[in-house]
Motif scaffolding. Sequence first.
Motif, PDB file in Angstrom:
ATOM      1  N   GLN A 149       0.854  -1.179   0.000  1.00  0.00           N
ATOM      2  CA  GLN A 149       0.000   0.000   0.000  1.00  0.00           C
ATOM      3  C   GLN A 149       0.888   1.227   0.000  1.00  0.00           C
ATOM      4  OE1 GLN A 149      -2.938   0.186   3.135  1.00  0.00           O
ATOM      5  NE2 GLN A 149      -4.207   1.545   1.920  1.00  0.00           N
ATOM      6  N   GLU A 150       0.669   2.093  -0.995  1.00  0.00           N
ATOM      7  CA  GLU A 150       1.464   3.313  -1.086  1.00  0.00           C
ATOM      8  C   GLU A 150       1.002   4.302  -0.016  1.00  0.00           C
ATOM      9  OE1 GLU A 150       4.017   3.641  -2.996  1.00  0.00           O
ATOM     10  OE2 GLU A 150       3.756   1.825  -4.179  1.00  0.00           O
ATOM     11  N   ALA A 151       1.960   4.921   0.622  1.00  0.00           N
ATOM     12  CA  ALA A 151       1.638   5.910   1.654  1.00  0.00           C
ATOM     13  C   ALA A 151       0.857   7.066   1.044  1.00  0.00           C
ATOM     14  CB  ALA A 151       2.920   6.429   2.307  1.00  0.00           C
ATOM     15  N   GLY A 152      -0.221   7.441   1.697  1.00  0.00           N
ATOM     16  CA  GLY A 152      -0.995   8.586   1.245  1.00  0.00           C
ATOM     17  C   GLY A 152      -1.965   8.313   0.119  1.00  0.00           C
ATOM     18  N   TYR A 153      -2.056   7.029  -0.328  1.00  0.00           N
ATOM     19  CA  TYR A 153      -2.982   6.724  -1.423  1.00  0.00           C
ATOM     20  C   TYR A 153      -4.422   6.870  -0.947  1.00  0.00           C
ATOM     21  CZ  TYR A 153      -5.438   4.383  -5.192  1.00  0.00           C
ATOM     22  OH  TYR A 153      -6.299   4.095  -6.207  1.00  0.00           O
ATOM     23  N   LYS A 154      -5.234   7.553  -1.754  1.00  0.00           N
ATOM     24  CA  LYS A 154      -6.642   7.741  -1.410  1.00  0.00           C
ATOM     25  C   LYS A 154      -7.502   6.750  -2.195  1.00  0.00           C
ATOM     26  CE  LYS A 154      -7.035  12.516   0.122  1.00  0.00           C
ATOM     27  NZ  LYS A 154      -7.740  13.806  -0.092  1.00  0.00           N
ATOM     28  N   GLN A 155      -8.353   6.037  -1.479  1.00  0.00           N
ATOM     29  CA  GLN A 155      -9.238   5.066  -2.132  1.00  0.00           C
ATOM     30  C   GLN A 155     -10.245   5.804  -3.016  1.00  0.00           C
ATOM     31  OE1 GLN A 155      -9.860   2.313  -3.645  1.00  0.00           O
ATOM     32  NE2 GLN A 155      -9.918   0.995  -1.862  1.00  0.00           N
ATOM     33  N   SER A 156     -10.348   5.377  -4.270  1.00  0.00           N
ATOM     34  CA  SER A 156     -11.287   5.974  -5.216  1.00  0.00           C
ATOM     35  C   SER A 156     -12.630   5.261  -5.132  1.00  0.00           C
ATOM     36  CB  SER A 156     -10.730   5.875  -6.635  1.00  0.00           C
ATOM     37  OG  SER A 156      -9.475   6.505  -6.742  1.00  0.00           O
TER      38      SER A 156
END
Length: 197
Positions: A154-161
Amino acid sequence: MKITREFYERDAVTVARDLLGLTLVHKTMEGITKGIIVETEAYMGTIDAAAHSYKSNPSGRTNVQYGEGGHAYIYLIYGMYYCMNIVTNQVEVPEVVLLRALEPVEGIELMKKRRNTEKILNLCSGPGKLCAAMGIDKENYGMDLCQNQLYLEQEAGYKQSEMIASKRINIDYAGEAKDYLWRFTIKDNKYVSVKVK
């Protein structure tokens, strides 16, 4: 951050939803490739007529599905294309999630070489395509996704779409199971294999 075993030890539908936005990583002698998961399909084992483990025993190609969640189930279609599934749930519960499409993010030149195309949108827009681009084949069958060669992070700061649920692809043989809304895509993502109708 690498995804841990507990993530995979849930039912396939739940895992299929939660896989969207995670990154698949494959480290090979040729180099590292990564792609964000943008399309999945859940296969619910003994209650799902579209699943390979429906009315099957823990032997042959489905054997790995009966083990612990978090392993790779790889199979060949049309005698030429590999497909990657992730084993989910608990021991003796043969459920999997098919990875249908990725958004390429690293090792793109290597992906282009493997796929023999310059079209980025076409690199991983289908289960066979993504395996070819990522260098995934029968040698990866049964691989533990909690190790360091083939895994998810999981990439840091990724926002779920926003996610869309729809019917799975090419399972018209599966009776009422063909209508289950167990295909999941990231809304409006241009890397999905087939647009949601």
